[in-house]
Write a protein that holds these residues in place. Structure first.
Motif, PDB file in Angstrom:
ATOM      1  N   ILE A  47      -5.813   1.209  -6.441  1.00 19.42           N
ATOM      2  CA  ILE A  47      -5.877   1.273  -4.974  1.00 19.42           C
ATOM      3  C   ILE A  47      -5.154   2.537  -4.532  1.00 19.42           C
ATOM      4  CG2 ILE A  47      -5.477   0.071  -2.805  1.00 19.42           C
ATOM      5  CD1 ILE A  47      -5.272  -2.530  -4.342  1.00 19.42           C
ATOM      6  N   GLY A  48      -5.854   3.345  -3.728  1.00 14.39           N
ATOM      7  CA  GLY A  48      -5.376   4.681  -3.420  1.00 14.39           C
ATOM      8  C   GLY A  48      -4.553   4.842  -2.167  1.00 14.39           C
ATOM      9  N   GLY A  49      -3.714   3.863  -1.852  1.00 15.81           N
ATOM     10  CA  GLY A  49      -2.753   4.054  -0.774  1.00 15.81           C
ATOM     11  C   GLY A  49      -3.134   3.405   0.545  1.00 15.81           C
ATOM     12  N   ASP A  50      -2.166   3.398   1.464  1.00 17.10           N
ATOM     13  CA  ASP A  50      -2.284   2.726   2.761  1.00 17.10           C
ATOM     14  C   ASP A  50      -2.706   1.275   2.582  1.00 17.10           C
ATOM     15  OD1 ASP A  50      -1.400   4.938   4.095  1.00 17.10           O
ATOM     16  OD2 ASP A  50      -3.282   5.393   5.111  1.00 17.10           O
ATOM     17  N   LEU A  51      -1.989   0.594   1.698  1.00 15.07           N
ATOM     18  CA  LEU A  51      -2.242  -0.829   1.533  1.00 15.07           C
ATOM     19  C   LEU A  51      -1.876  -1.589   2.800  1.00 15.07           C
ATOM     20  CD1 LEU A  51      -2.107   0.281  -1.460  1.00 15.07           C
ATOM     21  CD2 LEU A  51      -1.595  -2.077  -2.068  1.00 15.07           C
ATOM     22  N   THR A  52      -0.859  -1.120   3.500  1.00 14.55           N
ATOM     23  CA  THR A  52      -0.451  -1.735   4.763  1.00 14.55           C
ATOM     24  C   THR A  52      -0.709  -0.765   5.906  1.00 14.55           C
ATOM     25  OG1 THR A  52       1.816  -0.889   4.664  1.00 14.55           O
ATOM     26  CG2 THR A  52       1.374  -2.995   3.566  1.00 14.55           C
ATOM     27  N   ASP A  53      -0.549  -1.266   7.119  1.00 17.74           N
ATOM     28  CA  ASP A  53      -0.719  -0.409   8.292  1.00 17.74           C
ATOM     29  C   ASP A  53       0.620   0.031   8.863  1.00 17.74           C
ATOM     30  OD1 ASP A  53      -2.459   0.912  10.153  1.00 17.74           O
ATOM     31  OD2 ASP A  53      -1.821  -0.542  11.658  1.00 17.74           O
ATOM     32  N   GLU A  54       1.592  -0.888   8.889  1.00 17.06           N
ATOM     33  CA  GLU A  54       2.905  -0.565   9.452  1.00 17.06           C
ATOM     34  C   GLU A  54       4.042  -0.818   8.477  1.00 17.06           C
ATOM     35  OE1 GLU A  54       3.220  -2.692  13.127  1.00 17.06           O
ATOM     36  OE2 GLU A  54       1.695  -1.476  14.139  1.00 17.06           O
ATOM     37  N   ALA A  55       3.721  -1.171   7.244  1.00 16.24           N
ATOM     38  CA  ALA A  55       4.708  -1.328   6.165  1.00 16.24           C
ATOM     39  C   ALA A  55       5.761  -2.389   6.462  1.00 16.24           C
ATOM     40  CB  ALA A  55       5.383   0.012   5.865  1.00 16.24           C
ATOM     41  N   THR A  56       5.384  -3.443   7.175  1.00 15.69           N
ATOM     42  CA  THR A  56       6.321  -4.518   7.461  1.00 15.69           C
ATOM     43  C   THR A  56       6.371  -5.492   6.289  1.00 15.69           C
ATOM     44  OG1 THR A  56       4.638  -5.932   8.465  1.00 15.69           O
ATOM     45  CG2 THR A  56       5.766  -4.355   9.924  1.00 15.69           C
ATOM     46  N   PRO A  57       7.451  -6.266   6.164  1.00 13.85           N
ATOM     47  CA  PRO A  57       7.490  -7.282   5.105  1.00 13.85           C
ATOM     48  C   PRO A  57       6.318  -8.251   5.182  1.00 13.85           C
ATOM     49  CG  PRO A  57       9.696  -6.935   5.980  1.00 13.85           C
ATOM     50  CD  PRO A  57       8.758  -6.155   6.874  1.00 13.85           C
ATOM     51  N   ALA A  58       5.900  -8.598   6.400  1.00 19.56           N
ATOM     52  CA  ALA A  58       4.769  -9.521   6.539  1.00 19.56           C
ATOM     53  C   ALA A  58       3.476  -8.902   6.024  1.00 19.56           C
ATOM     54  CB  ALA A  58       4.608  -9.934   8.002  1.00 19.56           C
ATOM     55  N   GLU A  59       3.309  -7.609   6.228  1.00 19.32           N
ATOM     56  CA  GLU A  59       2.106  -6.948   5.718  1.00 19.32           C
ATOM     57  C   GLU A  59       2.130  -6.869   4.195  1.00 19.32           C
ATOM     58  OE1 GLU A  59       0.890  -4.211   9.584  1.00 19.32           O
ATOM     59  OE2 GLU A  59       1.800  -3.241   7.833  1.00 19.32           O
ATOM     60  N   TYR A  60       3.295  -6.573   3.622  1.00 20.81           N
ATOM     61  CA  TYR A  60       3.366  -6.559   2.156  1.00 20.81           C
ATOM     62  C   TYR A  60       3.175  -7.964   1.583  1.00 20.81           C
ATOM     63  CZ  TYR A  60       4.484  -1.633   1.871  1.00 20.81           C
ATOM     64  OH  TYR A  60       4.404  -0.263   1.941  1.00 20.81           O
ATOM     65  N   ALA A  61       3.559  -8.985   2.348  1.00 24.04           N
ATOM     66  CA  ALA A  61       3.270 -10.355   1.907  1.00 24.04           C
ATOM     67  C   ALA A  61       1.764 -10.594   1.866  1.00 24.04           C
ATOM     68  CB  ALA A  61       3.943 -11.362   2.834  1.00 24.04           C
ATOM     69  N   THR A  62       1.034 -10.014   2.818  1.00 21.94           N
ATOM     70  CA  THR A  62      -0.428 -10.107   2.791  1.00 21.94           C
ATOM     71  C   THR A  62      -0.988  -9.415   1.559  1.00 21.94           C
ATOM     72  OG1 THR A  62      -0.525 -10.147   5.217  1.00 21.94           O
ATOM     73  CG2 THR A  62      -2.548  -9.595   4.062  1.00 21.94           C
ATOM     74  N   VAL A  63      -0.449  -8.234   1.224  1.00 20.74           N
ATOM     75  CA  VAL A  63      -0.885  -7.519   0.017  1.00 20.74           C
ATOM     76  C   VAL A  63      -0.733  -8.419  -1.210  1.00 20.74           C
ATOM     77  CG1 VAL A  63      -0.375  -5.586  -1.528  1.00 20.74           C
ATOM     78  CG2 VAL A  63      -0.374  -5.228   0.956  1.00 20.74           C
TER      79      VAL A  63
END
Length: 263
Positions: A47-63
């Motif tokens: 995966i080539g980056g920008d896995l999240t939009d705002e790099a919040t813990p909740a977004e990384y939990a989605t990842v």
């Protein structure tokens, strides 16, 4: 090896929309549906980056939640919408990322996959500086005869889309000098521009993977304002299962009419 290449999913916290409009989480689920239906299954996902939009813990939990669906190894690099420390924590269990500094990595195999972190904390452009170039040069020199893919986020070239070219990867001459010394590099793989694009670079092929979310509008007038479309998302498949050069396929994401018994 068969390597599936996704990019720029811009995942959000559960129930939130990308830019308040697009359900990027659902679109990524569709990408994973397409990926897991492949026969044969890929040996690896990158995966080539920008896995999240705002790099919040909740977004990384989605990842973490989304990628748990996959049985094959997943290797990713950060983009300008990620943060190194949040990214490092999210992938700590994978064991391939360094504990400090840029998130460079090298995955050994019949095809080497090098993750090359060119992000600049707090900025949207990328940068290849002397320490990064030296690391890449040393890593490539360790296996001069093995086919190699380099995965980075911002492309080190101009695409003709003015709004995104302002945020390209700087230090292209330094990067080109390194790659030109290592002919085993078969692909320089990028994301960031939310479009499929390819160009010759330093004796190899530079290929940008499309986003699984939105597509940046292909407006080639230098004065055109930036915009995005909900174009059909896609991924790339890098096929190195046979002797000879690696073959890269563009694979639309979704379900389509067919198959029909003609070709």
């Amino acid at each position: 090896m068969l390597i599936a290449h996704l990019s720029d999913p811009h995942l959000r916290a559960r129930g939130e929309l990308y830019q308040g409009i697009v359900d990027s989480n659902a679109l990524f689920d569709r990408a994973l549906d397409t990926l897991t239906a492949l026969d044969p299954a890929p040996d690896m996902v990158i995966i080539g980056g920008d896995l999240t939009d705002e790099a919040t813990p909740a977004e990384y939990a989605t990842v973490t939640e989304k990628l748990a669906r996959l049985d094959m190894p997943v290797h990713a690099i950060p983009g300008n919408h990620d943060t190194r420390e949040g990214f490092r924590r999210a992938f700590a269990g994978a064991g391939h990322l360094p504990e400090t500094g840029p998130l460079h990595f090298c995955i050994e195999g019949p095809v080497r996959v090098i993750g090359f972190d060119v992000t600049v904390p707090g900025a949207h452009h990328g940068l290849v500086d002397d320490p990064a170039a030296s690391w890449l040069d040393r890593t490539l020199a360790e296996a001069p005869d093995r086919p190699t893919l380099i995965l980075m986020h911002q492309p080190p070239v101009e695409t003709g889309i003015t709004c995104i070219d302002a945020y390209k990867c700087r230090g292209a001459d330094l990067l080109a000098a390194v790659i030109s010394r290592h002919p085993q590099v078969e692909r320089l793989l990028c994301g960031h521009i939310h479009r499929h694009m390819q160009q010759a670079f330093a004796g190899t092929q530079l290929i940008c993977a499309p986003s699984t979310a939105t597509a940046i509008a292909l407006r080639l007038d230098p004065g055109a304002p930036g915009a995005s479309w909900l174009e059909p998302p896609a991924m790339l498949l890098h096929d190195a299962r046979r002797p000879g050069p690696i073959v890269t396929h563009y694979l639309p994401i979704g379900r389509f009419d067919g198959p029909y018994d003609f070709f």
